[in-house]
Scaffold this motif. Structure first.
Motif, mmCIF file in Angstrom:
data_model
loop_
_atom_site.group_PDB
_atom_site.id
_atom_site.type_symbol
_atom_site.label_atom_id
_atom_site.label_comp_id
_atom_site.label_asym_id
_atom_site.label_seq_id
_atom_site.Cartn_x
_atom_site.Cartn_y
_atom_site.Cartn_z
ATOM 1 N N HIS A 78 0.995 -1.209 -0.026
ATOM 2 C CA HIS A 78 -0.100 -0.069 0.153
ATOM 3 C C HIS A 78 0.976 1.294 0.132
ATOM 4 O O HIS A 78 1.756 1.376 0.671
ATOM 5 C CB HIS A 78 -0.755 0.094 1.341
ATOM 6 N N ASP A 79 0.509 2.208 -0.806
ATOM 7 C CA ASP A 79 1.344 3.418 -0.963
ATOM 8 C C ASP A 79 0.768 4.492 0.090
ATOM 9 O O ASP A 79 -0.534 5.066 -0.316
ATOM 10 C CB ASP A 79 1.215 4.012 -2.670
ATOM 11 N N ILE A 80 1.407 4.577 1.440
ATOM 12 C CA ILE A 80 0.474 5.245 2.318
ATOM 13 C C ILE A 80 1.574 5.943 3.367
ATOM 14 O O ILE A 80 2.467 5.154 3.384
ATOM 15 C CB ILE A 80 -0.558 4.545 2.973
ATOM 16 N N GLY A 81 1.409 7.112 3.743
ATOM 17 C CA GLY A 81 2.376 7.740 4.695
ATOM 18 C C GLY A 81 1.898 7.369 6.217
ATOM 19 O O GLY A 81 0.752 7.217 6.428
ATOM 20 N N ARG A 82 2.986 7.605 6.763
ATOM 21 C CA ARG A 82 2.739 7.372 8.273
ATOM 22 C C ARG A 82 1.706 8.155 8.899
ATOM 23 O O ARG A 82 0.841 7.681 9.617
ATOM 24 C CB ARG A 82 3.953 7.334 9.247
ATOM 25 N N ASP A 83 1.709 9.516 8.582
ATOM 26 C CA ASP A 83 0.707 10.286 9.445
ATOM 27 C C ASP A 83 -0.623 10.108 8.637
ATOM 28 O O ASP A 83 -1.827 10.332 9.627
ATOM 29 C CB ASP A 83 0.925 11.746 9.033
ATOM 30 N N GLN A 84 -0.927 9.506 7.650
ATOM 31 C CA GLN A 84 -2.337 9.169 7.021
ATOM 32 C C GLN A 84 -2.515 8.012 7.736
ATOM 33 O O GLN A 84 -3.716 7.781 8.258
ATOM 34 C CB GLN A 84 -2.192 8.919 5.594
ATOM 35 N N VAL A 85 -1.739 6.973 8.162
ATOM 36 C CA VAL A 85 -2.013 5.761 8.946
ATOM 37 C C VAL A 85 -2.622 6.286 10.296
ATOM 38 O O VAL A 85 -3.595 5.842 10.580
ATOM 39 C CB VAL A 85 -0.821 4.823 9.028
ATOM 40 N N ALA A 86 -1.634 7.311 10.959
ATOM 41 C CA ALA A 86 -2.326 7.664 12.215
ATOM 42 C C ALA A 86 -3.579 8.332 12.097
ATOM 43 O O ALA A 86 -4.530 8.202 13.222
ATOM 44 C CB ALA A 86 -1.199 8.643 12.873
ATOM 45 N N ARG A 87 -3.802 8.914 11.151
ATOM 46 C CA ARG A 87 -4.963 9.833 10.938
ATOM 47 C C ARG A 87 -6.136 8.702 10.939
ATOM 48 O O ARG A 87 -7.344 8.944 11.536
ATOM 49 C CB ARG A 87 -5.096 10.939 9.745
ATOM 50 N N LEU A 88 -6.005 7.755 9.750
ATOM 51 C CA LEU A 88 -7.120 6.916 9.826
ATOM 52 C C LEU A 88 -7.509 6.159 10.887
ATOM 53 O O LEU A 88 -8.383 5.466 11.507
ATOM 54 C CB LEU A 88 -6.706 5.939 8.455
ATOM 55 N N MET A 89 -6.351 5.633 11.749
ATOM 56 C CA MET A 89 -6.513 5.043 12.838
ATOM 57 C C MET A 89 -7.295 5.619 14.014
ATOM 58 O O MET A 89 -8.136 5.129 14.602
ATOM 59 C CB MET A 89 -5.207 4.599 13.442
ATOM 60 N N GLY A 90 -7.192 6.885 13.953
ATOM 61 C CA GLY A 90 -7.972 7.755 14.843
ATOM 62 C C GLY A 90 -9.403 7.992 14.465
ATOM 63 O O GLY A 90 -10.236 7.713 15.156
ATOM 64 N N GLN A 91 -9.583 7.589 13.207
ATOM 65 C CA GLN A 91 -10.915 7.697 12.549
ATOM 66 C C GLN A 91 -11.657 6.325 12.870
ATOM 67 O O GLN A 91 -12.826 6.172 13.069
ATOM 68 C CB GLN A 91 -11.014 7.935 11.238
ATOM 69 N N LEU A 92 -10.861 5.287 12.796
ATOM 70 C CA LEU A 92 -11.288 4.094 13.352
ATOM 71 C C LEU A 92 -11.312 3.766 14.712
ATOM 72 O O LEU A 92 -11.941 2.763 15.334
ATOM 73 C CB LEU A 92 -10.341 3.000 12.681
ATOM 74 N N GLY A 93 -10.812 4.448 15.501
ATOM 75 C CA GLY A 93 -10.813 4.182 17.063
ATOM 76 C C GLY A 93 -10.035 3.224 17.645
ATOM 77 O O GLY A 93 -10.357 2.746 18.484
ATOM 78 N N ILE A 94 -8.946 2.956 16.764
ATOM 79 C CA ILE A 94 -7.858 1.928 17.182
ATOM 80 C C ILE A 94 -6.662 2.621 17.591
ATOM 81 O O ILE A 94 -6.292 3.611 17.067
ATOM 82 C CB ILE A 94 -7.655 0.833 16.000
ATOM 83 N N HIS A 95 -5.928 1.832 18.239
ATOM 84 C CA HIS A 95 -4.635 2.188 18.928
ATOM 85 C C HIS A 95 -3.710 1.091 19.257
ATOM 86 O O HIS A 95 -4.108 0.228 19.586
ATOM 87 C CB HIS A 95 -4.421 3.207 19.941
ATOM 88 N N GLY A 96 -2.520 1.293 19.219
ATOM 89 C CA GLY A 96 -1.443 0.056 19.510
ATOM 90 C C GLY A 96 -1.422 0.047 20.930
ATOM 91 O O GLY A 96 -1.922 0.883 21.827
ATOM 92 N N VAL A 97 -0.534 -1.030 21.324
ATOM 93 C CA VAL A 97 -0.453 -1.403 22.807
ATOM 94 C C VAL A 97 1.008 -0.925 23.091
ATOM 95 O O VAL A 97 2.145 -1.318 22.258
ATOM 96 C CB VAL A 97 -0.586 -2.765 23.165
#
Length: 227
Positions: A78-97
């Protein structure tokens, strides 16, 4: 109906306070607004990438944070940036441990930390920034990133410990809270806020630039010329 009510009163009261009173996340309101028009190419891509990221997140036992999930997405092609991943994780309501304890602090809290740690300990502050002179737009970007943390009791408890009240930490966060955790304004204003961390006792400041379109380079470069 809710969208119409917010639209009619947003100029006077602001979107955030209205959504808070209605117990509706501002992101839900903005999503509904976007659905009123044809979805943009970015919105379509976001939906596709959110599905891919969720699949990778689940496949990796729901422990990956933004950096590791970004690496996994890149490995998957996937052609995606780290900040975009972080933004989409926020929208999904998921976060790492995380394996370490991370807490939100303010510049005022550095003085207390310095007194506890002593003059020789390394004290590094982490500060989110939005290089945008429009306060409403900047707060909207900041809330998108900060919102998920306000669902976590340990983060909320720490924010209460350093002086924020129940109204401040109620989702999606008061302007007072957002302004402290994500400095925003023109480059000079943001740079002054970052320097204040050093004046309060921090040795270094780790800067996390936030942007609505994931293009953090313009803001980072503007700050680099001043710091």
């Amino acid at each position: 109906m809710i969208v119409g009510f917010v639209d009619e009163n947003s100029q006077e009261l602001g979107v955030g306070p209205i959504c808070s009173a209605l117990q509706v996340a501002p992101s839900t309101y903005y999503a509904a607004k976007r659905r009123q028009v044809a979805p943009s190419a970015r919105a379509i891509r976001d939906v596709v990438m959110m599905q891919a990221l969720m699949a990778l997140f689940v496949a990796n036992r729901k422990v990956y944070g933004a950096h590791k999930l970004w690496k996994a997405a890149k490995r998957a092609g996937h052609d995606i940036g780290r900040d975009q991943v972080a933004r989409l994780m926020g929208q999904l309501g998921i976060h790492g441990v995380t394996r370490h304890k991370k807490v939100f602090t303010t510049r005022q809290d550095h003085r207390s930390a310095r007194s506890r740690l002593g003059p020789d300990a390394l004290l590094v502050a982490e500060q989110k920034v939005v290089v945008d002179a429009d306060p409403d737009r900047a707060r909207r970007v900041a809330r998108e990133r900060l919102g998920p943390y306000l669902r976590l009791s340990n983060y909320v408890a720490n924010l209460r410990r350093i002086g924020f009240d129940a109204d401040d930490v109620a989702f999606p966060g008061s302007n007072r809270l957002v302004d402290a955790l994500a400095i925003h304004g023109d480059p000079e204003t943001v740079a002054d806020g970052l320097r204040a961390h050093l004046a309060a006792g921090a040795n270094q400041v780790a800067i996390q630039v936030l942007s609505a379109d994931d293009d953090i380079l313009a803001g980072a470069r503007a700050l680099a010329q001043l710091l």
